[in-house]
Design an enzyme around this catalytic site. Structure first.
Site, PDB file in Angstrom:
ATOM      1  CB  ALA A   1      91.407  21.227  58.838  1.00  0.00           C
TER       2      ALA A   1
ATOM      3  N   GLY B   1      82.941  18.732  63.070  1.00  0.00           N
ATOM      4  CA  GLY B   1      83.945  19.702  62.631  1.00  0.00           C
ATOM      5  C   GLY B   1      85.298  19.403  63.238  1.00  0.00           C
ATOM      6  CG  ASN B   2      88.646  20.419  61.586  1.00  0.00           C
ATOM      7  OD1 ASN B   2      89.131  21.538  61.649  1.00  0.00           O
ATOM      8  ND2 ASN B   2      88.199  19.886  60.445  1.00  0.00           N
ATOM      9  CE1 TYR B   3      88.158  21.463  69.736  1.00  0.00           C
ATOM     10  CE2 TYR B   3      89.622  19.585  69.405  1.00  0.00           C
ATOM     11  CZ  TYR B   3      88.577  20.188  70.091  1.00  0.00           C
ATOM     12  OH  TYR B   3      87.958  19.539  71.105  1.00  0.00           O
TER      13      TYR B   3
END
Ligand code: CTP
Length: 407
Positions: free
Chosen positions: A286, A219-221
């Site tokens: 995102a 995943g990402n932030y």
């Protein structure tokens, strides 16, 4: 400009600028508006309700729990007068609005007649902050004012000049004529607030989670704040908003249709089946660029090997797909770049066949994932390129929408 028959509610809180509100009542009355005045208890230290009731021709409202005429106690209106006063008005102006009153409004505190009426008012509310510069620039006040804007209140920027403290700076309440003109313009519809009325808009937000096994993901932030701010601002501007959200803890903005997804595949499917009839699509999510080639069932056990290699494959580039299969909607993308932002963004604008791209660099102070603020540059297909100062994500959202409308 005649304001004949317009119902103006003027809220006065306890600041030295309250003396200017006396003149403001006169200006409204001169233009044949009906005026009712509400004062906070501390405003009584600055101007007399006798003056204000004489000028407005109405009793000044001060007490949330007034001693009532026994003959009237049985009427609902009499018991909940703050509600009926809020419903009565075409426009509610709070001038001066002190730091204390602004803080109350920002938190929904309703411990006096003015604050309680604001909570129940259905008409537009204009707030004119007036205080000393240090109180105004204090982060708490700045955040409260920004919250008020986010809630849909109109804020008249304070003027700069001599202050009650003897100091010089920002925080003065503008002259009564200026506030009057602002209100008159507002009532004449000059500040069109719903430029997206009748438009449909699809917005994506947040990260995607690409499962490795049943308990882990790539995943990402991203927290989704930018996309949620866009959804809120678009709804406030009158649009019918569909928000496709990756995993995030954010609350759904009022009157926004939300579809929750987890993975990039789910986001693609949700986007693809919701583009029909859209006027605008904004991809602010995102989306992961890669996903594990296959998901392991159950939980992957730790092996005796020191390294773990996870094979990945490209996800569908949703934005590119939309650019290649554009319907009648305008397409807006985002670009997150840590270097050569403008060149890379222009490249994405062309390659993905976008109408507009919003660029930000997470390495710049005040920009990126999880922050309340953003620092954006907008580039459009018709050659506009504009860089904006650091501002809240909600303010950025309003700018993005205004540029999008001009497309
Ligand atoms: N995007 C998308 N689908 C993907 C990846 C990205 O729709 N699988 C969209 C994002 O929502 C954003 C835009 O593409 O609007 C640009 O995303 P970004 O990560 O900046 O660029 P990429 O195209 O993924 O390229 P790179 O990561 O190499 O910069």
């Amino acid at each position: 400009m005649s304001l004949k028959g317009k119902k103006i509610l003027l809220g006065i809180s306890g600041g030295i600028a309250a003396y200017k509100s006396v003149e403001l009542v006169r200006l409204f009355k001169k233009q044949e508006a009906e005026v009712r005045v509400i004062m906070t208890p501390s405003a009584l230290n600055f101007v007399s309700p006798v003056t204000l009731s004489a000028l407005s021709g109405n009793e000044v409202l001060i007490n949330l729990f007034p001693e009532v005429d026994p003959a009237k106690t049985e009427t609902v209106e009499n018991k909940t007068w703050h509600v009926y006063t809020g419903l009565w008005a075409d426009l509610f102006i709070i001038a001066p609005a002190t730091a204390n009153t602004i803080a109350k409004l920002a938190c929904g505190i309703s411990d006096n007649f003015l604050a309680a009426t604001v909570l129940s008012a259905r008409c537009p509310v204009i707030v004119s902050p007036a205080m000393d510069e240090d109180m105004l620039s204090n982060e708490v006040t700045a955040q409260n004012i920004s919250r008020l804007k986010e809630f849909g209140y109109w804020v008249i920027p304070p003027a700069t000049g001599e202050l009650a403290s003897g100091l010089h700076g920002a925080g003065r309440m503008p002259e009564p004529t200026e506030i009057f003109e602002y209100a008159a313009k507002f009532l004449s519809g000059e500040f069109e607030r719903r430029p997206l009325k009748g438009k449909k808009i699809l917005i994506t937000a947040g990260p995607t989670y690409e499962p490795i096994d049943d308990v882990r993901f790539l995943g990402n932030y991203s927290t989704g704040k930018m996309g949620f701010s866009l959804a809120k601002a678009a709804m406030q501007q009158g649009a019918e908003v569909t928000l496709i959200a990756g995993p995030t803890l954010l609350e759904t903005p009022l009157n926004v249709k939300r579809i929750d997804v987890k993975t990039s595949d789910e986001m693609f499917n949700a986007v693809n089946s919701n583009t029909i009839g859209m006027d605008y699509v904004i991809m602010s999510a995102a989306v992961a660029d890669y996903k594990p080639s296959k998901k392991i069932e159950g939980k992957l056990k730790k092996s005796s090997e020191d390294n773990l290699t996870i094979e990945t494959e490209k996800t569908i580039d949703i934005l590119k797909y939309l650019g290649e299969n554009k319907g009648s909607f305008k397409l807006v993308g985002f670009a997150l770049e840590t270097e050569n932002e403008i060149d890379y963004a222009k490249d994405k604008l062309n390659k993905k066949n976008l109408d507009m791209i919003v660029v930000n660099n997470p390495k710049v102070e005040g920009a990126g994932f999880g922050t309340e603020t953003n620092v954006i540059t907008i580039i459009t297909r018709n050659g506009l390129q504009e860089k904006f100062e650091k501002m809240t994500k909600y303010e950025s959202a309003n700018i993005i929408l205004s540029k999008m409308i001009e497309l």
